[in-house]
Write an enzyme that holds these catalytic residues in place. Structure first.
Site, PDB file in Angstrom:
ATOM      1  N   TYR A  88      39.461 -32.358 -49.022  1.00  0.00           N
ATOM      2  CA  TYR A  88      40.058 -31.583 -50.117  1.00  0.00           C
ATOM      3  C   TYR A  88      39.217 -31.722 -51.386  1.00  0.00           C
ATOM      4  O   TYR A  88      38.811 -30.728 -51.991  1.00  0.00           O
ATOM      5  CB  TYR A  88      41.472 -32.091 -50.343  1.00  0.00           C
ATOM      6  CG  TYR A  88      42.281 -31.374 -51.396  1.00  0.00           C
ATOM      7  CD1 TYR A  88      42.716 -30.071 -51.197  1.00  0.00           C
ATOM      8  CD2 TYR A  88      42.655 -32.019 -52.575  1.00  0.00           C
ATOM      9  CE1 TYR A  88      43.500 -29.423 -52.154  1.00  0.00           C
ATOM     10  CE2 TYR A  88      43.436 -31.389 -53.529  1.00  0.00           C
ATOM     11  CZ  TYR A  88      43.853 -30.093 -53.315  1.00  0.00           C
ATOM     12  OH  TYR A  88      44.624 -29.463 -54.264  1.00  0.00           O
ATOM     13  N   GLY A 112      51.974 -21.953 -46.338  1.00  0.00           N
ATOM     14  CA  GLY A 112      52.901 -21.186 -47.162  1.00  0.00           C
ATOM     15  C   GLY A 112      54.062 -20.644 -46.348  1.00  0.00           C
ATOM     16  O   GLY A 112      54.177 -20.902 -45.144  1.00  0.00           O
ATOM     17  N   ASP A 163      43.150 -14.599 -43.385  1.00  0.00           N
ATOM     18  CA  ASP A 163      42.523 -15.896 -43.638  1.00  0.00           C
ATOM     19  C   ASP A 163      41.316 -15.668 -44.535  1.00  0.00           C
ATOM     20  O   ASP A 163      40.345 -15.021 -44.119  1.00  0.00           O
ATOM     21  CB  ASP A 163      42.099 -16.515 -42.287  1.00  0.00           C
ATOM     22  CG  ASP A 163      41.444 -17.875 -42.461  1.00  0.00           C
ATOM     23  OD1 ASP A 163      40.968 -18.193 -43.567  1.00  0.00           O
ATOM     24  OD2 ASP A 163      41.409 -18.626 -41.460  1.00  0.00           O
ATOM     25  N   GLY A 170      52.336 -19.277 -51.183  1.00  0.00           N
ATOM     26  CA  GLY A 170      52.519 -20.706 -51.414  1.00  0.00           C
ATOM     27  C   GLY A 170      53.422 -20.975 -52.608  1.00  0.00           C
ATOM     28  O   GLY A 170      53.933 -20.053 -53.246  1.00  0.00           O
TER      29      GLY A 170
HETATM   30  P1  NAD Z   1      50.815 -24.358 -51.001  1.00  0.00           P
HETATM   31  O1  NAD Z   1      50.424 -24.992 -49.720  1.00  0.00           O
HETATM   32  O2  NAD Z   1      52.252 -24.128 -51.265  1.00  0.00           O
HETATM   33  O3  NAD Z   1      50.049 -22.976 -51.199  1.00  0.00           O
HETATM   34  C1  NAD Z   1      48.780 -22.720 -50.683  1.00  0.00           C
HETATM   35  C2  NAD Z   1      48.822 -21.359 -50.005  1.00  0.00           C
HETATM   36  O4  NAD Z   1      47.507 -21.026 -49.529  1.00  0.00           O
HETATM   37  C3  NAD Z   1      49.750 -21.337 -48.786  1.00  0.00           C
HETATM   38  O5  NAD Z   1      50.617 -20.221 -48.851  1.00  0.00           O
HETATM   39  C4  NAD Z   1      48.788 -21.222 -47.592  1.00  0.00           C
HETATM   40  O6  NAD Z   1      49.361 -20.583 -46.477  1.00  0.00           O
HETATM   41  C5  NAD Z   1      47.628 -20.466 -48.219  1.00  0.00           C
HETATM   42  N1  NAD Z   1      46.349 -20.652 -47.535  1.00  0.00           N
HETATM   43  C6  NAD Z   1      45.734 -21.810 -47.222  1.00  0.00           C
HETATM   44  N2  NAD Z   1      44.565 -21.579 -46.601  1.00  0.00           N
HETATM   45  C7  NAD Z   1      44.438 -20.221 -46.514  1.00  0.00           C
HETATM   46  C8  NAD Z   1      43.457 -19.351 -45.987  1.00  0.00           C
HETATM   47  N3  NAD Z   1      42.349 -19.826 -45.389  1.00  0.00           N
HETATM   48  N4  NAD Z   1      43.655 -18.015 -46.069  1.00  0.00           N
HETATM   49  C9  NAD Z   1      44.754 -17.506 -46.672  1.00  0.00           C
HETATM   50  N5  NAD Z   1      45.725 -18.289 -47.197  1.00  0.00           N
HETATM   51  C10 NAD Z   1      45.577 -19.626 -47.099  1.00  0.00           C
HETATM   52  O7  NAD Z   1      50.172 -25.289 -52.165  1.00  0.00           O
HETATM   53  P2  NAD Z   1      50.293 -25.147 -53.740  1.00  0.00           P
HETATM   54  O8  NAD Z   1      50.824 -26.432 -54.266  1.00  0.00           O
HETATM   55  O9  NAD Z   1      50.951 -23.889 -54.125  1.00  0.00           O
HETATM   56  O10 NAD Z   1      48.748 -25.094 -54.146  1.00  0.00           O
HETATM   57  C11 NAD Z   1      48.121 -23.861 -54.475  1.00  0.00           C
HETATM   58  C12 NAD Z   1      46.740 -24.137 -55.028  1.00  0.00           C
HETATM   59  O11 NAD Z   1      46.827 -24.957 -56.178  1.00  0.00           O
HETATM   60  C13 NAD Z   1      45.835 -24.864 -54.029  1.00  0.00           C
HETATM   61  O12 NAD Z   1      44.521 -24.331 -54.142  1.00  0.00           O
HETATM   62  C14 NAD Z   1      45.863 -26.299 -54.524  1.00  0.00           C
HETATM   63  O13 NAD Z   1      44.669 -26.962 -54.220  1.00  0.00           O
HETATM   64  C15 NAD Z   1      46.032 -26.117 -56.033  1.00  0.00           C
HETATM   65  N6  NAD Z   1      46.662 -27.285 -56.659  1.00  0.00           N
HETATM   66  C16 NAD Z   1      48.012 -27.500 -56.556  1.00  0.00           C
HETATM   67  C17 NAD Z   1      48.567 -28.633 -57.175  1.00  0.00           C
HETATM   68  C18 NAD Z   1      50.052 -28.914 -57.149  1.00  0.00           C
HETATM   69  O14 NAD Z   1      50.476 -29.925 -57.731  1.00  0.00           O
HETATM   70  N7  NAD Z   1      50.893 -28.084 -56.581  1.00  0.00           N
HETATM   71  C19 NAD Z   1      47.744 -29.544 -57.852  1.00  0.00           C
HETATM   72  C20 NAD Z   1      46.370 -29.295 -57.885  1.00  0.00           C
HETATM   73  C21 NAD Z   1      45.840 -28.149 -57.315  1.00  0.00           C
END
Ligand code: NAD
Ligand code: UDP
Length: 318
Positions: free
Chosen positions: A150, A36, A56, A10
């Site tokens: 969420y 991702g 997963d 991600g």
């Molecule tokens: P993103 O969607 O780019 O990354 C999330 C990754 O998790 C993806 O690659 C996805 O394929 C993977 N994923 C989801 N469910 C899965 C599963 N069951 N098994 C394996 N992989 C799985 O999002 P991001 O912005 O990089 O967010 C990453 C984390 O940070 C998340 O937990 C999100 O809640 C948290 N977060 C992000 C932000 C932000 O501003 N970017 C803010 C608050 C919290």
């Protein structure tokens, strides 16, 4: 350390992989690519300190070799119902990643006597009634609202993390991440920065939802990653907000993107299916991060947008 990072493909997970590899660690990445992109970690394939498993994390995680830390970042993260990659449209997977995925990741940490770090979110504060939000504010969340899949999954994840800390003695960390942006964000996930920057670089109108007076505080990804790593290296078991406290309205944010990109396309106000539940104000109180981690954001908005542009231009073929 040998560090397992869930959600490694991600936006944030891939930056964490880069940073921690450069800091001398071995990384085991795990992702099922639901939101991702394999391209985010393609440059790491062949690195002897990086290995990757497509899995997963809502299912049992098998880790035969010793792990010293588990960083649980796997979860859909965009709230925009217009995007098929948003948690609105992946409700069960989102709840499973936050609940079962956190349980399995904590199980790995417990089995290996490893540190555990949970990627939590400012969304656990919901539509906050206090401002700015400090870590002792318990939040204002509707358990059956449209964002609940969420918010409540992350709240459960925090509770489970504290339970593993208090009952099993696992050495846990919780980072409450506020809005973060930068290269490798998914251009199609519907969050404000990807939508606006894509529109601006294509010379289009920026789609501001509602009247644009709702506020956010946007942090550049490099700042965030440094804060998270400091938290990992610290002894702090209670949640810490990491974010940039510079609060602006979404209208001002759109104007800043038009200014930095020199977009003449203007701004249009559009109703959004999400606007009824759109949190109205959001700004982190970062006092704890400053005191405990000696951390605060350094990169200003114009600078951060400028640093993000080359990635977006490349993806748009510009
Ligand atoms: P993103 O969607 O780019 O990354 C999330 C990754 O998790 C993806 O690659 C996805 O394929 C993977 N994923 C989801 N469910 C899965 C599963 N069951 N098994 C394996 N992989 C799985 O999002 P991001 O912005 O990089 O967010 C990453 C984390 O940070 C998340 O937990 C999100 O809640 C948290 N977060 C992000 C932000 C932000 O501003 N970017 C803010 C608050 C919290
Ligand atoms: N937003 C907007 N236009 C867009 C996308 C988002 O006005 O094209 C607004 C959205 O309504 C919210 C803010 O930008 O008020 C931040 O949205 P984002 O999806 O980035 O994350 P959130 O903070 O809501 O989780």
């Amino acid at each position: 350390m040998r560090i397992l990072i869930t959600g490694a493909a991600g936006f944030l997970g891939s930056h964490l992989c880069d940073y921690l590899l450069a800091d001398g660690h071995q990384i085991v990445g795990m992702d099922n690519f639901i939101t991702g992109n394999p391209e985010n970690i393609a440059h790491l394939m062949g690195n002897e300190n990086f290995s990757f498993y497509k899995h997963d994390v809502s299912n049992y995680i098998f880790t035969p070799d010793k792990v010293d830390a588990v960083l649980h970042f796997a979860s859909p993260a965009s709230p925009n119902p217009d995007s098929e990659r948003a948690y609105f449209n992946l409700p069960i997977q989102t709840m499973k990643a936050g609940a079962l995925g956190t349980h399995n990741s904590l199980g790995v940490a417990k089995a290996h006597n490893a540190k555990f770090l949970l990627a939590s979110t400012s969304e656990i504060y919901g539509d906050p009634t206090v401002h700015p939000q400090s870590e002792d504010y318990p939040g204002n969340v509707d358990p059956i609202g449209t964002r609940a899949v969420y918010d409540e999954a992350k709240r459960f994840a925090e509770s489970l993390t504290m339970a593993y800390h208090r009952y099993h003695g696992v050495d846990t960390r919780i980072v409450r991440i506020f809005n973060t942006y930068g290269p490798r964000m998914d251009l199609e996930d519907g969050r404000a920065l990807p939508n606006f920057l894509k529109q601006a670089l294509l010379g289009e109108e920026l789609t501001v939802y509602g009247n644009g007076q709702q506020t956010r505080s946007f942090c550049y990804v490099d700042d965030l990653i440094k804060g998270i790593v400091r938290l990992l290296y610290s002894d702090e078991n209670f949640p810490v907000n990491i974010g940039n406290p510079d609060e602006i309205t979404i209208l001002q944010f759109a104007e800043a993107i038009n200014r930095v990109t020199d977009n003449q396309g203007g701004i249009t106000f559009v109703p959004s299916g999400r606007s009824a539940r759109d949190p109205q104000r959001r700004r982190p109180d970062v006092t704890r991060a400053k005191e405990i981690l000696k951390w605060e954001a350094q990169v200003g908005l114009d600078d951060g947008i400028t640093r993000t542009m080359p990635y977006f231009k490349e993806k748009l073929g510009l």
